[in-house]
Design a protein around this motif. Structure first.
Motif, PDB file in Angstrom:
ATOM      1  N   UNK A 235       0.867  -1.081  -0.107  1.00 45.22           N
ATOM      2  CA  UNK A 235      -0.094  -0.112  -0.001  1.00 45.22           C
ATOM      3  C   UNK A 235       0.681   1.261   0.053  1.00 45.22           C
ATOM      4  N   UNK A 236       1.885   1.359   0.873  1.00 50.72           N
ATOM      5  CA  UNK A 236       2.748   2.439   0.869  1.00 50.72           C
ATOM      6  C   UNK A 236       3.561   2.486  -0.593  1.00 50.72           C
ATOM      7  N   UNK A 237       3.784   1.571  -1.108  1.00 51.62           N
ATOM      8  CA  UNK A 237       4.488   1.585  -2.306  1.00 51.62           C
ATOM      9  C   UNK A 237       3.620   2.175  -3.423  1.00 51.62           C
ATOM     10  N   UNK A 238       2.330   1.851  -3.434  1.00 50.74           N
ATOM     11  CA  UNK A 238       1.321   2.292  -4.392  1.00 50.74           C
ATOM     12  C   UNK A 238       0.957   3.836  -4.367  1.00 50.74           C
ATOM     13  N   UNK A 239       1.132   4.266  -2.960  1.00 49.81           N
ATOM     14  CA  UNK A 239       0.710   5.473  -2.683  1.00 49.81           C
ATOM     15  C   UNK A 239       1.899   6.494  -3.278  1.00 49.81           C
ATOM     16  N   UNK A 240       3.311   5.941  -2.899  1.00 54.56           N
ATOM     17  CA  UNK A 240       4.232   6.713  -3.718  1.00 54.56           C
ATOM     18  C   UNK A 240       4.245   6.735  -5.360  1.00 54.56           C
ATOM     19  N   UNK A 241       4.108   5.660  -5.760  1.00 55.29           N
ATOM     20  CA  UNK A 241       3.800   5.546  -7.367  1.00 55.29           C
ATOM     21  C   UNK A 241       2.725   6.338  -7.700  1.00 55.29           C
ATOM     22  N   UNK A 242       1.729   6.506  -7.064  1.00 53.86           N
ATOM     23  CA  UNK A 242       0.773   7.443  -7.428  1.00 53.86           C
ATOM     24  C   UNK A 242       0.968   8.714  -7.350  1.00 53.86           C
ATOM     25  N   UNK A 243       1.561   9.367  -5.972  1.00 54.52           N
ATOM     26  CA  UNK A 243       2.091  10.761  -5.695  1.00 54.52           C
ATOM     27  C   UNK A 243       3.311  11.348  -6.433  1.00 54.52           C
ATOM     28  N   UNK A 244       4.350  10.273  -6.736  1.00 52.28           N
ATOM     29  CA  UNK A 244       5.541  10.633  -7.214  1.00 52.28           C
ATOM     30  C   UNK A 244       6.185  11.405  -6.170  1.00 52.28           C
ATOM     31  N   UNK A 245       5.942  11.377  -5.030  1.00 56.41           N
ATOM     32  CA  UNK A 245       6.759  12.361  -4.102  1.00 56.41           C
ATOM     33  C   UNK A 245       6.427  11.798  -2.880  1.00 56.41           C
ATOM     34  N   UNK A 246       7.219  11.709  -1.731  1.00 59.62           N
ATOM     35  CA  UNK A 246       7.133  11.151  -0.531  1.00 59.62           C
ATOM     36  C   UNK A 246       8.166  12.317   0.286  1.00 59.62           C
ATOM     37  N   UNK A 247       7.550  12.420   1.518  1.00 64.86           N
ATOM     38  CA  UNK A 247       8.226  12.913   2.599  1.00 64.86           C
ATOM     39  C   UNK A 247       7.559  12.764   3.893  1.00 64.86           C
ATOM     40  N   UNK A 248       8.379  12.981   5.079  1.00 69.49           N
ATOM     41  CA  UNK A 248       7.884  12.491   6.413  1.00 69.49           C
ATOM     42  C   UNK A 248       6.530  12.949   6.750  1.00 69.49           C
ATOM     43  N   UNK A 249       5.954  13.872   6.295  1.00 75.57           N
ATOM     44  CA  UNK A 249       4.581  14.316   6.597  1.00 75.57           C
ATOM     45  C   UNK A 249       3.477  13.464   5.973  1.00 75.57           C
ATOM     46  N   UNK A 250       4.024  12.476   4.844  1.00 80.14           N
ATOM     47  CA  UNK A 250       2.864  11.700   4.193  1.00 80.14           C
ATOM     48  C   UNK A 250       2.492  10.500   5.394  1.00 80.14           C
ATOM     49  N   UNK A 251       3.443  10.359   6.360  1.00 74.54           N
ATOM     50  CA  UNK A 251       3.294   9.175   7.293  1.00 74.54           C
ATOM     51  C   UNK A 251       3.306   9.647   8.795  1.00 74.54           C
ATOM     52  N   UNK A 252       2.365  10.501   8.877  1.00 70.62           N
ATOM     53  CA  UNK A 252       2.596  10.781  10.499  1.00 70.62           C
ATOM     54  C   UNK A 252       1.623   9.801  11.163  1.00 70.62           C
ATOM     55  N   UNK A 253       1.493   9.835  12.523  1.00 67.99           N
ATOM     56  CA  UNK A 253       0.656   9.133  13.475  1.00 67.99           C
ATOM     57  C   UNK A 253      -0.630   9.088  13.096  1.00 67.99           C
ATOM     58  N   UNK A 254      -1.129  10.126  12.417  1.00 70.05           N
ATOM     59  CA  UNK A 254      -2.569  10.152  12.303  1.00 70.05           C
ATOM     60  C   UNK A 254      -2.985   9.123  10.988  1.00 70.05           C
ATOM     61  N   UNK A 255      -2.092   8.908  10.278  1.00 72.36           N
ATOM     62  CA  UNK A 255      -2.528   7.833   9.140  1.00 72.36           C
ATOM     63  C   UNK A 255      -2.784   6.426   9.839  1.00 72.36           C
ATOM     64  N   UNK A 256      -2.060   6.055  10.780  1.00 77.74           N
ATOM     65  CA  UNK A 256      -2.106   4.931  11.620  1.00 77.74           C
ATOM     66  C   UNK A 256      -3.562   4.763  12.123  1.00 77.74           C
ATOM     67  N   UNK A 257      -3.957   5.954  12.670  1.00 87.56           N
ATOM     68  CA  UNK A 257      -5.231   6.198  13.544  1.00 87.56           C
ATOM     69  C   UNK A 257      -6.370   5.978  12.339  1.00 87.56           C
ATOM     70  N   UNK A 258      -6.052   6.601  11.062  1.00 88.51           N
ATOM     71  CA  UNK A 258      -7.089   6.661  10.070  1.00 88.51           C
ATOM     72  C   UNK A 258      -7.500   5.135   9.774  1.00 88.51           C
TER      73      UNK A 258
END
Length: 337
Positions: A235-258
């Protein structure tokens, strides 16, 4: 015979879902195809989370951190090693699966809220970890695949040709994501109906009872985290393939809760409702924003809807689907007698 009737209904629903998946891009805009692809990413992630939490009974709040590992694996392999983006997807899943096995080690000594807090700590620490290893992750700025390896991004020109068919990039991302999602769903369905799935459920219901019947508690608890990690990495790989960019703000603790919210809405211990959970995560924030642009109102609406869903569907969408389909399977079983 009743099981046969139940399986017939499931096969019918899967067939309908596949048909809808194939034709849906023809009825939505190219822009909304990317939104649907994003929903597919959520779907893969929460199916994996449901395996470890809904079926194995291990509460995990570190799924977003595992997605980060998969996402950064893809970004690094593309930007620094010249691999094409789609080729990195299985590699990201495998590496994250191994990390998931390591994350599962605390589960051997912790359970319940203590395990949830331990995994939550990983989610909280992950952005700082990503910033610290800036040589690999790009630090605060992250990695921009468009700038660092544009020739390795599938469909950057705007179209993708596969087997003689030309698709827009967004339609390609949609079919790529949901094809992988379908394969992983079938794999999860087969796994959870095997001896491994029965061991997961036995541990969930009672660890002591499972151990007394010969279930290797340590093996299956860590295995659940490893399998869940594989799904999160994909899932994380597909997210980056789609967004074409990644940074630390893409994966904050809010994502885990969501992701946990989406799993609960879909129904813990049920695969059939995960698609509802995925669309819930993808579209509810946007609908909440449309209610009012005033600060804080969207969050209030989002929280209120979650509460109402939990009150109306305490077993999630999967529980509701099972309740509604039971009369149909009973009728099919009765007619077969």
């Amino acid at each position: 015979m009743k099981a046969v009737a139940r399986n017939a209904v499931r096969v019918l629903l899967i067939g309908v879902a596949i048909a809808v998946m194939i034709v849906l891009p023809s009825y939505v805009s190219d822009f909304h195809s990317r939104d649907l692809a994003q929903a597919g990413v959520f779907f893969i992630a929460i199916v994996g989370l449901n395996i470890v939490t809904g079926y194995a009974g291990q509460i995990s709040l570190g799924h977003g951190a595992l997605m980060a590992i998969g996402g950064y694996t893809t970004a690094n392999l593309v930007a620094h090693h010249g691999l094409r983006d789609v080729w990195t997807i299985p590699l990201a899943g495998l590496l994250t699966g191994v990390i998931g096995l390591l994350v599962g080690l605390p589960a051997l000594r912790l359970s319940g809220l203590y395990l949830a807090l331990a995994t939550f700590g990983l989610s909280v620490a992950m952005p700082s970890i990503l910033k610290h290893f800036s040589g690999v992750t790009g630090g605060d700025l992250g990695l921009r695949l468009v700038e660092e390896a544009p020739d390795k991004i599938t469909g950057l020109s705007g179209t993708v040709t596969i087997w003689g068919y030309t698709l827009t990039q967004n339609h390609f991302l949609y079919y790529l994501t949901w094809s992988i999602a379908l394969v992983l769903l079938v794999a999860a369905w087969a796994l959870l109906r095997s001896g491994t799935g029965r061991a997961f459920r036995a541990i969930r219901d009672s660890e002591l009872a499972a151990e007394s019947f010969g279930v290797n508690r340590a093996l299956y608890k860590t295995l659940a985290f490893g399998i869940s990690g594989f799904y999160a990495g994909v899932a994380g790989s597909l997210l980056v393939v789609s967004a074409e960019i990644v940074n630390p703000l893409s994966f904050t603790f809010l994502l885990s809760i969501t992701l946990l919210v989406g799993t609960v809405v879909g129904g813990l211990g049920s695969l059939s409702g995960m698609i509802v959970g995925a669309f819930f995560l993808e579209y509810l924030p946007d609908l909440s924003d449309r209610v009012s642009r005033a600060p804080g109102v969207a969050s209030i609406v989002y929280g209120a809807v979650i509460i109402l869903v939990m009150i109306a569907l305490p077993g999630g969408a999967g529980g509701a689907l099972k309740r509604f389909s039971e009369p149909l399977t009973t009728r099919l079983y009765t007619r077969s007698q």
